[in-house]
Design a protein around this motif. Sequence first.
Motif, PDB file in Angstrom:
ATOM      1  N   GLU A 149      37.720 -17.780  13.475  1.00 16.14           N
ATOM      2  CA  GLU A 149      38.076 -18.468  12.221  1.00 16.14           C
ATOM      3  C   GLU A 149      39.416 -17.972  11.676  1.00 16.14           C
ATOM      4  OE1 GLU A 149      35.455 -16.560  12.693  1.00 16.14           O
ATOM      5  OE2 GLU A 149      35.500 -14.936  11.225  1.00 16.14           O
ATOM      6  N   ARG A 150      39.907 -16.853  12.214  1.00 21.57           N
ATOM      7  CA  ARG A 150      41.206 -16.327  11.760  1.00 21.57           C
ATOM      8  C   ARG A 150      42.374 -16.883  12.573  1.00 21.57           C
ATOM      9  NH1 ARG A 150      40.287 -14.164   6.816  1.00 21.57           N
ATOM     10  NH2 ARG A 150      38.318 -13.049   6.855  1.00 21.57           N
ATOM     11  N   LEU A 151      42.064 -17.618  13.606  1.00 21.91           N
ATOM     12  CA  LEU A 151      43.117 -18.128  14.493  1.00 21.91           C
ATOM     13  C   LEU A 151      44.125 -18.989  13.730  1.00 21.91           C
ATOM     14  CD1 LEU A 151      43.879 -18.235  17.547  1.00 21.91           C
ATOM     15  CD2 LEU A 151      42.575 -20.340  17.691  1.00 21.91           C
ATOM     16  N   SER A 191      42.182  -0.549  18.874  1.00 27.43           N
ATOM     17  CA  SER A 191      41.559  -1.742  18.301  1.00 27.43           C
ATOM     18  C   SER A 191      40.683  -1.306  17.138  1.00 27.43           C
ATOM     19  CB  SER A 191      40.720  -2.462  19.348  1.00 27.43           C
ATOM     20  OG  SER A 191      39.647  -1.625  19.705  1.00 27.43           O
ATOM     21  N   ARG A 192      40.277  -2.271  16.354  1.00 25.09           N
ATOM     22  CA  ARG A 192      39.469  -1.907  15.185  1.00 25.09           C
ATOM     23  C   ARG A 192      38.416  -2.949  14.910  1.00 25.09           C
ATOM     24  NH1 ARG A 192      40.519  -6.531  13.080  1.00 25.09           N
ATOM     25  NH2 ARG A 192      42.455  -6.983  12.029  1.00 25.09           N
ATOM     26  N   PHE A 193      37.357  -2.495  14.204  1.00 21.39           N
ATOM     27  CA  PHE A 193      36.375  -3.423  13.666  1.00 21.39           C
ATOM     28  C   PHE A 193      36.588  -3.371  12.163  1.00 21.39           C
ATOM     29  CE2 PHE A 193      31.801  -4.247  12.370  1.00 21.39           C
ATOM     30  CZ  PHE A 193      31.868  -5.606  12.630  1.00 21.39           C
ATOM     31  N   ALA A 194      36.769  -4.543  11.553  1.00 21.55           N
ATOM     32  CA  ALA A 194      37.194  -4.550  10.146  1.00 21.55           C
ATOM     33  C   ALA A 194      36.320  -5.461   9.296  1.00 21.55           C
ATOM     34  CB  ALA A 194      38.662  -4.984  10.076  1.00 21.55           C
ATOM     35  N   PRO A 195      35.047  -5.106   9.125  1.00 23.22           N
ATOM     36  CA  PRO A 195      34.172  -6.002   8.365  1.00 23.22           C
ATOM     37  C   PRO A 195      34.407  -5.918   6.862  1.00 23.22           C
ATOM     38  CG  PRO A 195      32.983  -4.026   8.958  1.00 23.22           C
ATOM     39  CD  PRO A 195      34.343  -3.905   9.582  1.00 23.22           C
ATOM     40  N   SER A 196      34.045  -6.973   6.181  1.00 18.84           N
ATOM     41  CA  SER A 196      34.008  -6.939   4.728  1.00 18.84           C
ATOM     42  C   SER A 196      32.622  -6.430   4.346  1.00 18.84           C
ATOM     43  CB  SER A 196      34.225  -8.336   4.161  1.00 18.84           C
ATOM     44  OG  SER A 196      35.470  -8.802   4.625  1.00 18.84           O
ATOM     45  N   PRO A 197      32.523  -5.692   3.273  1.00 17.45           N
ATOM     46  CA  PRO A 197      31.236  -5.028   2.976  1.00 17.45           C
ATOM     47  C   PRO A 197      30.231  -5.934   2.284  1.00 17.45           C
ATOM     48  CG  PRO A 197      32.863  -4.424   1.352  1.00 17.45           C
ATOM     49  CD  PRO A 197      33.554  -5.359   2.300  1.00 17.45           C
ATOM     50  N   ILE A 234      37.033  -0.725   6.471  1.00 14.65           N
ATOM     51  CA  ILE A 234      36.254  -1.573   5.577  1.00 14.65           C
ATOM     52  C   ILE A 234      37.212  -2.397   4.722  1.00 14.65           C
ATOM     53  CG2 ILE A 234      34.552  -1.584   3.696  1.00 14.65           C
ATOM     54  CD1 ILE A 234      33.374  -0.615   6.358  1.00 14.65           C
ATOM     55  N   GLU A 235      37.069  -3.695   4.800  1.00 18.01           N
ATOM     56  CA  GLU A 235      37.992  -4.590   4.091  1.00 18.01           C
ATOM     57  C   GLU A 235      37.338  -5.087   2.800  1.00 18.01           C
ATOM     58  OE1 GLU A 235      39.776  -7.325   6.967  1.00 18.01           O
ATOM     59  OE2 GLU A 235      41.001  -5.607   7.534  1.00 18.01           O
ATOM     60  N   ASP A 236      37.549  -4.317   1.758  1.00 21.74           N
ATOM     61  CA  ASP A 236      36.845  -4.580   0.500  1.00 21.74           C
ATOM     62  C   ASP A 236      37.793  -4.987  -0.620  1.00 21.74           C
ATOM     63  OD1 ASP A 236      38.108  -2.147   0.360  1.00 21.74           O
ATOM     64  OD2 ASP A 236      36.619  -1.273  -0.974  1.00 21.74           O
ATOM     65  N   ILE A 272      41.350  -7.897  17.765  1.00 18.31           N
ATOM     66  CA  ILE A 272      40.290  -8.735  18.333  1.00 18.31           C
ATOM     67  C   ILE A 272      39.416  -9.124  17.147  1.00 18.31           C
ATOM     68  CG2 ILE A 272      38.398  -8.836  20.010  1.00 18.31           C
ATOM     69  CD1 ILE A 272      39.778  -6.481  21.492  1.00 18.31           C
ATOM     70  N   ARG A 273      39.373 -10.390  16.811  1.00 19.03           N
ATOM     71  CA  ARG A 273      38.677 -10.768  15.579  1.00 19.03           C
ATOM     72  C   ARG A 273      38.132 -12.186  15.689  1.00 19.03           C
ATOM     73  NH1 ARG A 273      44.065 -11.619  11.749  1.00 19.03           N
ATOM     74  NH2 ARG A 273      44.968 -13.226  13.074  1.00 19.03           N
ATOM     75  N   GLY A 274      37.374 -12.592  14.676  1.00 16.12           N
ATOM     76  CA  GLY A 274      36.702 -13.894  14.691  1.00 16.12           C
ATOM     77  C   GLY A 274      37.669 -15.062  14.836  1.00 16.12           C
ATOM     78  N   THR A 307      45.505  -9.516  -0.889  1.00 18.28           N
ATOM     79  CA  THR A 307      44.595 -10.437  -0.193  1.00 18.28           C
ATOM     80  C   THR A 307      44.441  -9.917   1.241  1.00 18.28           C
ATOM     81  OG1 THR A 307      46.507 -11.745   0.428  1.00 18.28           O
ATOM     82  CG2 THR A 307      45.259 -12.480  -1.497  1.00 18.28           C
ATOM     83  N   TYR A 308      43.490 -10.507   1.957  1.00 13.22           N
ATOM     84  CA  TYR A 308      43.260 -10.128   3.362  1.00 13.22           C
ATOM     85  C   TYR A 308      44.562 -10.173   4.154  1.00 13.22           C
ATOM     86  CZ  TYR A 308      42.232 -10.916   8.293  1.00 13.22           C
ATOM     87  OH  TYR A 308      42.246 -10.855   9.668  1.00 13.22           O
ATOM     88  N   HIS A 309      45.343 -11.258   3.932  1.00 11.68           N
ATOM     89  CA  HIS A 309      46.537 -11.474   4.746  1.00 11.68           C
ATOM     90  C   HIS A 309      47.504 -10.287   4.677  1.00 11.68           C
ATOM     91  CE1 HIS A 309      45.059 -15.461   5.377  1.00 11.68           C
ATOM     92  NE2 HIS A 309      45.054 -15.700   4.077  1.00 11.68           N
ATOM     93  N   ALA A 342      46.921  -7.230   3.309  1.00  8.50           N
ATOM     94  CA  ALA A 342      46.265  -5.943   3.570  1.00  8.50           C
ATOM     95  C   ALA A 342      46.132  -5.670   5.065  1.00  8.50           C
ATOM     96  CB  ALA A 342      44.900  -5.932   2.896  1.00  8.50           C
ATOM     97  N   HIS A 343      45.662  -6.657   5.814  1.00 13.81           N
ATOM     98  CA  HIS A 343      45.399  -6.340   7.221  1.00 13.81           C
ATOM     99  C   HIS A 343      46.699  -6.208   8.020  1.00 13.81           C
ATOM    100  CE1 HIS A 343      46.179 -10.375   8.735  1.00 13.81           C
ATOM    101  NE2 HIS A 343      45.969  -9.929   9.959  1.00 13.81           N
ATOM    102  N   ILE A 344      47.783  -6.924   7.565  1.00 12.47           N
ATOM    103  CA  ILE A 344      49.075  -6.784   8.242  1.00 12.47           C
ATOM    104  C   ILE A 344      49.566  -5.339   8.106  1.00 12.47           C
ATOM    105  CG2 ILE A 344      51.551  -7.381   7.954  1.00 12.47           C
ATOM    106  CD1 ILE A 344      50.132  -9.637   9.142  1.00 12.47           C
TER     107      ILE A 344
HETATM  108  N1  GLU Z   1      37.493  -8.581   7.019  1.00 11.05           N
HETATM  109  C1  GLU Z   1      37.704  -9.676   7.884  1.00 11.05           C
HETATM  110  C2  GLU Z   1      36.396 -10.400   8.067  1.00 11.05           C
HETATM  111  O1  GLU Z   1      35.336  -9.809   7.840  1.00 11.05           O
HETATM  112  C3  GLU Z   1      38.155  -9.154   9.235  1.00 11.05           C
HETATM  113  C4  GLU Z   1      39.073 -10.023   9.967  1.00 11.05           C
HETATM  114  C5  GLU Z   1      39.851  -9.164  10.964  1.00 11.05           C
HETATM  115  O2  GLU Z   1      39.206  -8.556  11.834  1.00 11.05           O
HETATM  116  O3  GLU Z   1      41.064  -9.096  10.847  1.00 11.05           O
HETATM  117  O4  GLU Z   1      36.400 -11.554   8.390  1.00 11.05           O
END
Ligand code: GLU
Length: 549
Positions: free
Chosen positions: A254-256, A35-41, A71-73, A250-252, A232-234, A236-238
């Motif tokens: 709002e991405r559902l 699993s990962r934590f993927a915050p935007s900076p 890091i999703e930048d 496992i993510r917020g 874009t996020y879509h 990149a994260h795929i």
């Molecule tokens: N970078 C995205 C955010 O901060 C992460 C979403 C995800 O975990 O896929 O909302």
Amino acid sequence: MTTRKEIADMIFPEVTETIQDLEKKYPPRTNPICSRFAPSPTGFLHIGGVSAFFTERKFAKQNGGTFFLRIEDTDQKREVAGVVNLIINYMKMFGIQIDEWPIWENNSDIGNYWPYIQSQRKDIYKVFAKYLLENGLAYPCWMTPEELELIRTQQTKIKVTPGIYGNYSVRRNKSLEEIVDKLHTDKNYVIRFRSPGELGKRMVFEDAIKGSIETMENINDIVLIKSDELPTYHLAHIVDDHLMRVSHVIRGEERLASVPLHIQLFSAFWLPHPKYCHPASLLKIDNGNKRKLSKRHDPEADIWFFFENGYATQWIIEYLLTIIDPWFEERQKANPEKSYLDFDIVLEKMGKSWALFDFVKLQSVNNNYLSRISTNELYDQSLARALKYRPELAKNMQTDVTYVKAAMNIERHTVKDPKRFTTYVDVETQLNFFFDDERTKLSWNIETLKEGNVIADKVLMTNFVDEYIQILNLSMSVEERFAQLKEIWKKYGFAANNAEFKEWWYIGKTWDLAMFLRVQLCCATQTPDLFSVMQVMGKERVMKRLMAM
Ligand code: GLU
């Protein structure tokens, strides 16, 4: 005749690697759970991030898997350099260990699936985008912001699904020859996904937390690569979740809504998608309505708020767990002796809908915790914080440990105790006045007390102090103390209480005298029981402070 391959080569001439090459470079993990934590900076970390990274880490580890930070930048307007370390530090402060993570300074990321910063993975995304172009699953699009705005306005007006799809996409069905011509003359384009979705068609997917979800297919030809060549996020994260071999996203919550799109993208590459897990968002009640905890309106939405105000990090996690995971709360109640770390995360049992974040409850959880731990623990934890935020106070705390512990111990484990410390900042505030150098920095003194108050009368108070220190005996019982004080307050004309007080007869109330002593001794208007404070301070310090008028 023009082929798609020629177009893909025109757009990405520098890309020679294939998806297969990348698959070899990033082989599946030995233990497939990841699993990962993927915050935007942004530098701002939402409190929901804490429950996210705790859950992600715990879930991976309980299954012997890996947890990493990415890091999703790809939104380059944001500053990245300092933020990477900031996020890692935040996670450390919450006791979260990371198995693989980026190191911004010298590109020496820890882990085999590097780089862990998206802006450094540009070339990888291009390989995937090129594949889509070659297979007719993506196309270059030159629509201008004005054209896009016009479409949006039209769609709102006639109330149809918003987005770029079907006839709304003027470039989707252009011939390959037209695309080549345009590519020769205009470099200002984005790459859009050619969505296979059908308007009005429904689909079903599984969310590990929420269960089966039925929703509309995605029909939107979303942007995959922007004109600055970043994805874009879509997209990149795929790409990342696949190549970094993430098993559980496992993510917020709002991405559902984007899951149908993400599943389409995975299918476009003939790849299986990871398991989706969307824990409930943190909500708060505002004027009787539920709403998301927001950065703009709620200071407590920002993790920094909790550090700044000295909250115990383990209790923030524990509180968050109780609201996002009802089964955790149940198990914890049945096993109060266990640590929150002892309970496994069971995704299917986590809360499916909203989690109410009650700041007042969190304060009380913290307050109970600080009153329950031993004085030694309280000392150690407070010192750890002071070393970081209050180095001078920390020095004092280390110089006379017995004195500090005695000061912390006043009213501890009594009925009053829980009121005393809700945060480590409260501990610091209540230790300040025990040290001469810290006390002088405090703002309260007799002059600052209300004008006209009898205790601002210096001559009167000097006389009172002279008499008081003659009889000061710090080993007296409560009764003896009271009897003695009664003599003095009567002599000086103070009433025992409000009821007895008459302006024409008394010059003040005993409460005023107590306040005078408190302010003179502690430079504070709120302290624990004053006599106990004096006992800890010792006669010499008390006399010195009282006489320094
Ligand atoms: N970078 C995205 C955010 O901060 C992460 C979403 C995800 O975990 O896929 O909302």
